[in-house]
Design a protein around this motif. Structure first.
Motif, PDB file in Angstrom:
ATOM      1  N   TYR A 269      47.758  45.762  28.046  1.00 31.74           N
ATOM      2  CA  TYR A 269      46.773  44.903  28.467  1.00 31.74           C
ATOM      3  C   TYR A 269      46.005  44.570  27.327  1.00 31.74           C
ATOM      4  N   ASN A 292      53.642  39.936  37.170  1.00 30.15           N
ATOM      5  CA  ASN A 292      52.823  40.997  37.939  1.00 30.15           C
ATOM      6  C   ASN A 292      53.697  42.195  37.860  1.00 30.15           C
ATOM      7  N   ASP A 306      49.103  50.070  36.483  1.00 29.78           N
ATOM      8  CA  ASP A 306      48.822  48.919  37.038  1.00 29.78           C
ATOM      9  C   ASP A 306      47.443  48.520  36.509  1.00 29.78           C
ATOM     10  N   GLN A 311      40.641  43.415  35.502  1.00 32.03           N
ATOM     11  CA  GLN A 311      41.260  43.229  34.277  1.00 32.03           C
ATOM     12  C   GLN A 311      42.269  41.987  34.715  1.00 32.03           C
ATOM     13  N   ARG A 312      42.915  42.022  35.860  1.00 26.03           N
ATOM     14  CA  ARG A 312      43.806  40.563  36.128  1.00 26.03           C
ATOM     15  C   ARG A 312      42.935  39.505  36.197  1.00 26.03           C
ATOM     16  N   GLU A 313      41.738  39.477  36.821  1.00 26.24           N
ATOM     17  CA  GLU A 313      40.934  38.441  36.732  1.00 26.24           C
ATOM     18  C   GLU A 313      40.593  37.649  35.234  1.00 26.24           C
ATOM     19  N   SER A 334      51.862  32.359  34.784  1.00 22.54           N
ATOM     20  CA  SER A 334      51.603  33.811  35.212  1.00 22.54           C
ATOM     21  C   SER A 334      52.447  33.806  36.764  1.00 22.54           C
ATOM     22  N   ALA A 336      51.647  35.861  39.114  1.00 22.14           N
ATOM     23  CA  ALA A 336      50.508  36.258  39.960  1.00 22.14           C
ATOM     24  C   ALA A 336      49.966  35.026  40.893  1.00 22.14           C
ATOM     25  N   GLY A 463      45.636  43.497  43.949  1.00 21.30           N
ATOM     26  CA  GLY A 463      45.500  43.279  42.785  1.00 21.30           C
ATOM     27  C   GLY A 463      44.544  42.040  42.579  1.00 21.30           C
ATOM     28  N   CYS A 464      43.866  41.583  43.582  1.00 22.07           N
ATOM     29  CA  CYS A 464      42.941  40.362  43.696  1.00 22.07           C
ATOM     30  C   CYS A 464      41.633  40.764  43.679  1.00 22.07           C
TER      31      CYS A 464
END
Length: 475
Positions: A269, A292, A306, A311-313, A334, A336, A463-464
């Motif tokens: 990451y 993802n 994961d 972090q995903r945002e 992505s 995602a 994950g959202c």
């Protein structure tokens, strides 16, 4: 109706009024009725594009109606007629349009839309692999399955998929290049008019292999998960990073539409911003795509790696900014489904209805992509694509290990229409967390992650950032 092409809601209402009524669906069923694997609609589209076709009386009548509809659509969407004709002369676009309209005839207009047959089949061509990836959704290894489809069976499957109206076929694995008949089967699929792609670890792609690939695939997706130390540790074999990088370079030199695919975890990451810049400068692929992480099969053992919703945002915002940046030489996407929401929140940029597109198309359709997002709808598992296992088992998605049929015993189209599992995936109002979200039609959350974490296809995607409470329950 006072319609603006950049107003997604009014465009959506127009599409629903045009195509969603009972008379329209009757007409579409007449148009899309297949004879010998071909539909009357496809003949009409070929003639509209200026191609030579032989039409009977009913075909000619249908052609007049189709022409009138297409001409009206051109006015609404502000598209030049010559551009549409050029697109329709291409097999992929024409077959895709037929598939969508057949889906409306079969299922009605829905947000998001379900196609008449999978737009894309991801075919895990073999379980055999030369790496030991920590996250492998196939749990692949050095041996192939004893009951993998034979060469003859594989060709029969391709014949069936062509008759069904499937547009794209992606060979994955395991490592598909380890199967001795890969090039024979890929070439057969190419002759049948499929958009053919390969997902590979790249370690076997010498200059000679790349030249052979150029003849049989439209697109090559090669996994590279970061800089050397990170990638080698993640893929389980020392020294593979250099071989993979060389495989990417060989594909680029051969003129293949090449993508670097990255599975995002805590291990890589922090290095991704620098890695993106390095890939664009040193490897020069056409695109990068960020997968993802999904905790399935071998991946369950590293679920703690994961990244968090926060972090995903942050990452998705960075990726979208890269996509908009004229200085970035690559398309950046992505898997995602939240990427669509991120794009919608950037007022200055185009919406991203799907990662099966490119920067040029998004800019050309600027202002009109929002009209597509609710129909294409983020996660496509069970609506737009499905997966085929090495032994012919049919899965909703390569990351959702639920058998819904086997192509040796059942026709894909029957499974696509009748599977109760696929019906659950299409019922977004019943999704926990995601079902009550205002973005459910353009995103829907990753169904594989919902199943991987909660064992529930209609569960939340933890994950959202909007589903943060579900992520906290996992901690």
């Amino acid at each position: 109706m006072n319609l603006r092409a950049d107003d997604p809601e009014s465009v959506a209402r127009l599409v629903e009024s045009w195509l969603g009524s009972k008379p329209s669906r009757v007409f579409l069923k007449f148009l899309t009725r297949r004879k010998a694997g071909k539909s009357r609609l496809e003949l009409c589209l070929k003639k509209y594009a200026g191609m030579r076709v032989k039409l009977d009386f009913w075909d000619e009548l249908a052609y007049k109606l189709v022409s009138a509809i297409l001409n009206r659509a051109l006015e609404i969407f502000q598209v030049e007629k010559r551009d549409l004709k050029k697109a329709l002369r291409g097999t992929y676009f024409r077959r895709a349009l037929v598939n969508v309209l057949e889906g409306i005839a079969e299922f009605g207009v829905s947000r998001p839309q379900t196609t008449a047959a999978p737009f894309l089949i991801v075919w895990d061509f073999t379980k055999r692999c030369n790496l030991k990836c920590k996250h492998c959704y196939q749990d692949s290894g050095p041996e192939a399955l004893k009951d993998e489809l034979t060469t003859r069976e594989a060709k029969r499957v391709i014949d069936e998929l062509a008759e069904t109206g499937v547009v794209a076929l992606a060979f994955s694995g395991g490592e598909p290049l380890l199967r001795p008949d890969f090039f024979e089967i890929a070439e057969y699929a190419k002759r049948k008019g499929f958009y053919v792609s390969i997902a590979t670890n790249g370690t076997l792609i010498t200059p000679k292999v790349a030249r052979r690939l150029k003849r049989v695939v439209d697109y090559a997706e090669i996994s590279l998960d970061g800089f050397e130390k990170t990638h080698d540790e993640f893929r389980g074999i020392p020294g593979v990073w250099k071989r993979t990088c060389e495989g990417i370079r060989n594909c680029v030199r051969a003129g293949i539409d090449t993508c670097v695919a990255v599975t995002v975890t805590k291990w890589n990451y922090r290095e991704l911003p620098a890695f993106i810049d390095w890939v664009g400068k040193e490897l020069k692929p056409n695109r990068m795509i960020f997968f993802n992480f999904v905790p399935t099969r071998r991946g369950k053992d590293i679920a703690k790696q994961d990244i968090s919703p926060q972090q995903r945002e942050k990452l998705l915002k960075l990726l979208y900014q890269k996509l908009l940046d004229p200085a970035c030489p690559m398309d950046i996407f992505s898997t995602a489904p939240q990427y669509s929401r991120i794009a919608m929140e950037f007022a200055e940029g185009p919406a991203v209805a799907t990662h099966f597109t490119n920067k040029a198309a998004l800019q050309a359709l600027r202002g009109r992509t929002k009209a597509l997002t609710e129909f294409i709808g983020g996660c496509g598992a069970g609506r737009l694509y499905t997966a085929l296992e090495p032994n012919g088992d049919i899965y909703p998605c390569v990351f959702i290990p639920i058998k819904i049929g086997n192509i040796r015993q059942e026709r894909l189209k029957d499974v696509w229409k009748k599977s109760p599992i696929l019906k659950k995936l299409r019922d977004r109002e019943s999704f926990k967390g995601c079902g009550s979200c205002k973005y459910r039609n353009i995103c829907g959350g990753c169904r594989a992650r919902a199943y991987g974490y909660f064992g529930d296809l209609q569960g939340p995607d933890p994950g959202c950032i909007i589903n943060l409470k579900y992520w906290r329950k996992l901690k």
